[in-house]
Write a protein that holds these residues in place. Structure first.
Motif, PDB file in Angstrom:
ATOM      1  N   GLY A   1       0.817  -1.429   0.118  1.00 26.94           N
ATOM      2  CA  GLY A   1      -0.054   0.034   0.036  1.00 26.94           C
ATOM      3  C   GLY A   1       0.842   1.246   0.014  1.00 26.94           C
ATOM      4  O   GLY A   1       1.874   1.225  -0.352  1.00 26.94           O
ATOM      5  N   ALA A   2       0.160   2.466   0.259  1.00 25.68           N
ATOM      6  CA  ALA A   2       1.073   3.598   0.280  1.00 25.68           C
ATOM      7  C   ALA A   2       1.947   3.718   1.645  1.00 25.68           C
ATOM      8  O   ALA A   2       3.179   4.472   1.091  1.00 25.68           O
ATOM      9  CB  ALA A   2      -0.202   4.857   0.377  1.00 25.68           C
ATOM     10  N   SER A   3       1.607   3.051   2.640  1.00 23.32           N
ATOM     11  CA  SER A   3       2.469   3.256   3.914  1.00 23.32           C
ATOM     12  C   SER A   3       3.887   2.818   3.793  1.00 23.32           C
ATOM     13  O   SER A   3       4.849   3.349   3.938  1.00 23.32           O
ATOM     14  CB  SER A   3       1.744   2.477   4.829  1.00 23.32           C
ATOM     15  OG  SER A   3       0.481   3.391   5.328  1.00 23.32           O
ATOM     16  N   LEU A   4       3.917   1.764   2.902  1.00 22.42           N
ATOM     17  CA  LEU A   4       5.124   1.054   2.582  1.00 22.42           C
ATOM     18  C   LEU A   4       6.020   2.065   1.665  1.00 22.42           C
ATOM     19  O   LEU A   4       7.414   2.114   1.772  1.00 22.42           O
ATOM     20  CB  LEU A   4       5.285  -0.374   1.808  1.00 22.42           C
ATOM     21  CG  LEU A   4       6.610  -1.106   1.702  1.00 22.42           C
ATOM     22  CD1 LEU A   4       7.175  -1.194   3.080  1.00 22.42           C
ATOM     23  CD2 LEU A   4       6.446  -2.341   0.981  1.00 22.42           C
TER      24      LEU A   4
ATOM     25  N   ASN B   1      -5.568  15.422   1.181  1.00 21.65           N
ATOM     26  CA  ASN B   1      -5.799  14.999   2.696  1.00 21.65           C
ATOM     27  C   ASN B   1      -7.106  14.386   2.969  1.00 21.65           C
ATOM     28  O   ASN B   1      -7.938  15.105   3.543  1.00 21.65           O
ATOM     29  CB  ASN B   1      -4.935  16.242   3.410  1.00 21.65           C
ATOM     30  CG  ASN B   1      -3.852  16.648   2.998  1.00 21.65           C
ATOM     31  OD1 ASN B   1      -2.698  16.065   3.409  1.00 21.65           O
ATOM     32  ND2 ASN B   1      -3.748  17.752   2.075  1.00 21.65           N
ATOM     33  N   THR B   2      -6.783  13.207   2.952  1.00 23.22           N
ATOM     34  CA  THR B   2      -8.222  12.323   3.167  1.00 23.22           C
ATOM     35  C   THR B   2      -8.991  12.599   4.449  1.00 23.22           C
ATOM     36  O   THR B   2      -9.896  12.620   4.501  1.00 23.22           O
ATOM     37  CB  THR B   2      -7.826  10.896   3.206  1.00 23.22           C
ATOM     38  OG1 THR B   2      -6.785  10.572   2.046  1.00 23.22           O
ATOM     39  CG2 THR B   2      -8.892   9.906   2.608  1.00 23.22           C
ATOM     40  N   VAL B   3      -7.832  12.722   5.764  1.00 19.78           N
ATOM     41  CA  VAL B   3      -8.538  12.946   6.953  1.00 19.78           C
ATOM     42  C   VAL B   3      -9.486  14.375   6.940  1.00 19.78           C
ATOM     43  O   VAL B   3     -10.355  14.818   7.581  1.00 19.78           O
ATOM     44  CB  VAL B   3      -7.625  12.623   7.877  1.00 19.78           C
ATOM     45  CG1 VAL B   3      -8.164  13.059   9.297  1.00 19.78           C
ATOM     46  CG2 VAL B   3      -7.225  11.218   7.685  1.00 19.78           C
TER      47      VAL B   3
ATOM     48  N   ALA C   1       4.573  12.529  -5.023  1.00 18.34           N
ATOM     49  CA  ALA C   1       3.539  12.927  -4.254  1.00 18.34           C
ATOM     50  C   ALA C   1       2.776  11.774  -4.103  1.00 18.34           C
ATOM     51  O   ALA C   1       2.529  10.835  -4.717  1.00 18.34           O
ATOM     52  CB  ALA C   1       2.646  13.751  -5.279  1.00 18.34           C
ATOM     53  N   ASP C   2       2.055  11.878  -2.796  1.00 15.25           N
ATOM     54  CA  ASP C   2       1.223  10.686  -2.291  1.00 15.25           C
ATOM     55  C   ASP C   2      -0.096  11.241  -2.840  1.00 15.25           C
ATOM     56  O   ASP C   2      -0.603  12.145  -2.396  1.00 15.25           O
ATOM     57  CB  ASP C   2       1.178  10.803  -0.823  1.00 15.25           C
ATOM     58  CG  ASP C   2       0.085   9.626  -0.080  1.00 15.25           C
ATOM     59  OD1 ASP C   2      -0.691   8.913  -1.128  1.00 15.25           O
ATOM     60  OD2 ASP C   2       0.093   9.584   1.021  1.00 15.25           O
ATOM     61  N   MET C   3      -0.648  10.305  -4.068  1.00 17.51           N
ATOM     62  CA  MET C   3      -2.004  10.620  -4.651  1.00 17.51           C
ATOM     63  C   MET C   3      -3.100   9.812  -3.945  1.00 17.51           C
ATOM     64  O   MET C   3      -3.903   9.672  -4.767  1.00 17.51           O
ATOM     65  CB  MET C   3      -1.883  10.901  -5.819  1.00 17.51           C
ATOM     66  CG  MET C   3      -1.056  12.208  -6.479  1.00 17.51           C
ATOM     67  SD  MET C   3      -1.387  12.611  -8.122  1.00 17.51           S
ATOM     68  CE  MET C   3       0.017  13.802  -8.443  1.00 17.51           C
TER      69      MET C   3
ATOM     70  N   ALA D   1      -4.169   1.575  -3.869  1.00 15.31           N
ATOM     71  CA  ALA D   1      -5.251   1.356  -4.734  1.00 15.31           C
ATOM     72  C   ALA D   1      -6.548   1.509  -4.367  1.00 15.31           C
ATOM     73  O   ALA D   1      -7.452   1.611  -5.055  1.00 15.31           O
ATOM     74  CB  ALA D   1      -5.138   0.004  -5.656  1.00 15.31           C
ATOM     75  N   GLN D   2      -6.676   1.549  -2.944  1.00 12.48           N
ATOM     76  CA  GLN D   2      -8.063   1.235  -2.679  1.00 12.48           C
ATOM     77  C   GLN D   2      -9.162   2.366  -2.535  1.00 12.48           C
ATOM     78  O   GLN D   2     -10.047   2.234  -1.920  1.00 12.48           O
ATOM     79  CB  GLN D   2      -7.910   0.650  -1.046  1.00 12.48           C
ATOM     80  CG  GLN D   2      -7.467   1.764   0.146  1.00 12.48           C
ATOM     81  CD  GLN D   2      -5.708   1.657   0.043  1.00 12.48           C
ATOM     82  OE1 GLN D   2      -5.137   1.344  -0.751  1.00 12.48           O
ATOM     83  NE2 GLN D   2      -5.352   2.226   0.879  1.00 12.48           N
ATOM     84  N   LYS D   3      -8.705   3.487  -3.161  1.00  9.96           N
ATOM     85  CA  LYS D   3      -9.714   4.593  -3.071  1.00  9.96           C
ATOM     86  C   LYS D   3     -10.294   4.818  -4.552  1.00  9.96           C
ATOM     87  O   LYS D   3     -11.526   4.557  -4.836  1.00  9.96           O
ATOM     88  CB  LYS D   3      -9.089   6.021  -2.664  1.00  9.96           C
ATOM     89  CG  LYS D   3      -8.775   5.630  -1.071  1.00  9.96           C
ATOM     90  CD  LYS D   3      -7.957   6.932  -0.681  1.00  9.96           C
ATOM     91  CE  LYS D   3      -7.208   6.430   0.588  1.00  9.96           C
ATOM     92  NZ  LYS D   3      -7.925   6.146   1.869  1.00  9.96           N
ATOM     93  N   ASN D   4      -9.282   4.953  -5.361  1.00  6.88           N
ATOM     94  CA  ASN D   4      -9.801   5.346  -7.019  1.00  6.88           C
ATOM     95  C   ASN D   4      -9.338   4.314  -7.756  1.00  6.88           C
ATOM     96  O   ASN D   4      -9.659   4.183  -8.812  1.00  6.88           O
ATOM     97  CB  ASN D   4      -9.386   6.607  -7.335  1.00  6.88           C
ATOM     98  CG  ASN D   4     -10.082   7.834  -7.029  1.00  6.88           C
ATOM     99  OD1 ASN D   4     -11.417   7.550  -7.081  1.00  6.88           O
ATOM    100  ND2 ASN D   4      -9.717   8.990  -7.292  1.00  6.88           N
TER     101      ASN D   4
HETATM  102  C1  LIG Z   1      -3.374  10.104   1.345  1.00  6.13           C
HETATM  103  C2  LIG Z   1      -3.198   8.937   2.007  1.00  6.13           C
HETATM  104  N1  LIG Z   1      -1.774   8.278   2.030  1.00  6.13           N
HETATM  105  C3  LIG Z   1      -1.898   7.194   2.470  1.00  6.13           C
HETATM  106  C4  LIG Z   1      -2.589   6.228   3.136  1.00  6.13           C
HETATM  107  C5  LIG Z   1      -2.326   4.794   3.743  1.00  6.13           C
HETATM  108  O1  LIG Z   1      -2.669   4.115   2.620  1.00  6.13           O
HETATM  109  P1  LIG Z   1      -2.172   2.513   2.944  1.00  6.13           P
HETATM  110  O2  LIG Z   1      -3.488   1.989   3.820  1.00  6.13           O
HETATM  111  O3  LIG Z   1      -2.297   1.724   1.434  1.00  6.13           O
HETATM  112  O4  LIG Z   1      -1.006   2.288   3.194  1.00  6.13           O
HETATM  113  C6  LIG Z   1      -4.052   6.716   2.999  1.00  6.13           C
HETATM  114  C7  LIG Z   1      -5.241   5.965   3.374  1.00  6.13           C
HETATM  115  O5  LIG Z   1      -5.921   6.376   3.826  1.00  6.13           O
HETATM  116  C8  LIG Z   1      -4.296   8.037   2.562  1.00  6.13           C
HETATM  117  O6  LIG Z   1      -5.482   8.646   2.577  1.00  6.13           O
END
Ligand SMILES: Cc1ncc(COP(=O)(O)O)c(C=O)c1O
Length: 361
Positions: A76-79, A151-153, A171-173, A194-197
């Motif tokens: 995922g994005a976190s790695l 910024n999702t949150v 960029a984290d998109m 991948a899990q949003k769009n």
């Molecule tokens: C902007 C953004 N970056 C990173 C992440 C983390 O993604 P992952 O759970 O795939 O590591 C999220 C998850 O909601 C996010 O919204």
């Protein structure tokens, strides 16, 4: 498909119903093979066709030249938060990070854990990340500038890119990838879970400019080096085959049903516009992000009477609207309206919000 709910979840999130149906049709026998995509060799022609289609469609949607590689990376994005400093912050270098909330803060933390040189070039932390900060004074020696485009949150989004003076942007998109057209030229790397769009969770799409690959040290563990994913076309080990299949279908839907990213952006603007207009009508609802920084993907707001928020969430669910509770760190309400959330779903939410306001004013 009457039992499908209006899904406003922040992630994993709604996928296009047509994509889910196509997956369902091919679930037991993909293209007459007698096998599911989950059951077939990743080295066989059928899967090689799927991964190539996913890559090609992403390249076409963003108009990427051959200077860019499209990779499918685990974790995922976190790695990527951890891999980026390993791969791109060299000895004695200081990378610039822009801090705009939860996920950017996590990206910064991952670089610091590795004792890498990090500078926070700009932050909106002084006002709880409710706006996109101005960026100036980027060091010309920095290996990259890291930003989070949406910024999702907090429900903020960059609408113009920062001027980095030619330093590559990374960029984290995750939460706005493939939601609008993009001039990719300032980017050394773009990535998103991948899990949003795009599809199911667990895989990240990474778009990497080739000149970035030359900077990667040879000493990294194989699976943590982007060079491996480039050299082995994301198949050094078994890739996440089913998520990649889903990405190939979602990108097909974006191209063939939605008509490409300009058309997708127009729909996204209409959806967000409908919600923000309703929110701004009076003070019953109150948007949490500064107007100029509002996100087209995650609409965050509070109720003037915060004690009504649990009731709002409970009654919205009872009305067939799921996933509206704000992130646990900030509370309030969040409607995530990614590409696959239809205008009909947004209209249903608007109707509920108007109704709720009438009853509880
Ligand atoms: C902007 C953004 N970056 C990173 C992440 C983390 O993604 P992952 O759970 O795939 O590591 C999220 C998850 O909601 C996010 O919204």
């Amino acid at each position: 498909m009457n039992d499908r709910i209006h899904n406003f979840s922040a992630g994993p999130s709604a996928l296009p119903t047509a994509v889910m149906q196509e997956m369902q049709e091919g679930l037991l026998s993909y293209r007459g093979s007698g096998m599911s995509v989950m059951e077939m060799s990743h080295r066989g022609d059928l899967f090689m066709g799927i991964i190539e289609e996913a890559r090609t469609r992403i390249k076409r949607l963003y108009g990427l030249s051959d200077d860019y590689e499209v990779l499918f990376v685990h974790g995922g994005a976190s790695l990527q938060f951890a891999m980026i400093p390993m791969n791109f912050i060299g000895e004695g270098q200081i990378a610039e990070y822009i801090e705009t909330g939860t996920w950017s803060t996590k990206a910064i933390a991952e670089a610091r854990i590795q004792n890498k040189g990090v500078r926070v070039a700009a932050s909106s932390g002084d006002r709880e990340f409710c706006y996109i900060p101005k960026v100036s004074d980027i060091s010309a020696d920095a290996p990259f500038v890291h930003m989070t485009t949406n910024n999702t949150v907090r429900g903020t989004q960059w609408h113009d890119l920062p001027d980095t003076g030619g330093v590559p942007l990374i960029a984290d998109m995750s939460s706005d990838i493939l939601s609008r057209p993009l001039d990719v030229s300032p980017f050394g790397m773009i990535y998103g879970g991948a899990q949003k769009n795009m599809g199911p969770s667990g895989t990240a799409v990474v778009i990497l400019r080739r000149d970035m690959v030359e900077k990667i040290p040879q000493t990294l563990p194989t699976m943590l080096s982007y060079r491996t994913y480039v050299d082995k076309e994301s198949m050094f080990n078994t890739p996440a085959t089913f998520p990649i299949y889903a990405i190939s279908l979602v990108t097909k839907w974006l191209e063939e049903t939605m008509g490409g990213l300009a058309a997708v952006e127009a729909v996204n603007k209409r959806k967000a516009g409908a919600l923000y207009t309703l929110i701004d009508e009076d003070d019953f609802y109150c948007g949490t992000a500064d107007k100029a920084s509002r996100s087209l993907m995650n609409v965050t707001f509070r109720l003037k009477d915060r004690e009504l928020e649990p009731l709002f969430v409970e009654q919205s669910l009872a009305s067939g609207l799921a996933g509206l509770k704000g992130h646990k760190s900030v509370g309030g309400i969040r409607a995530s309206i990614y590409n696959a959330v239809s205008e009909a779903s947004v209209a249903a939410l608007c109707e509920f919000m108007n109704d709720f306001r009438r009853k509880h004013r």
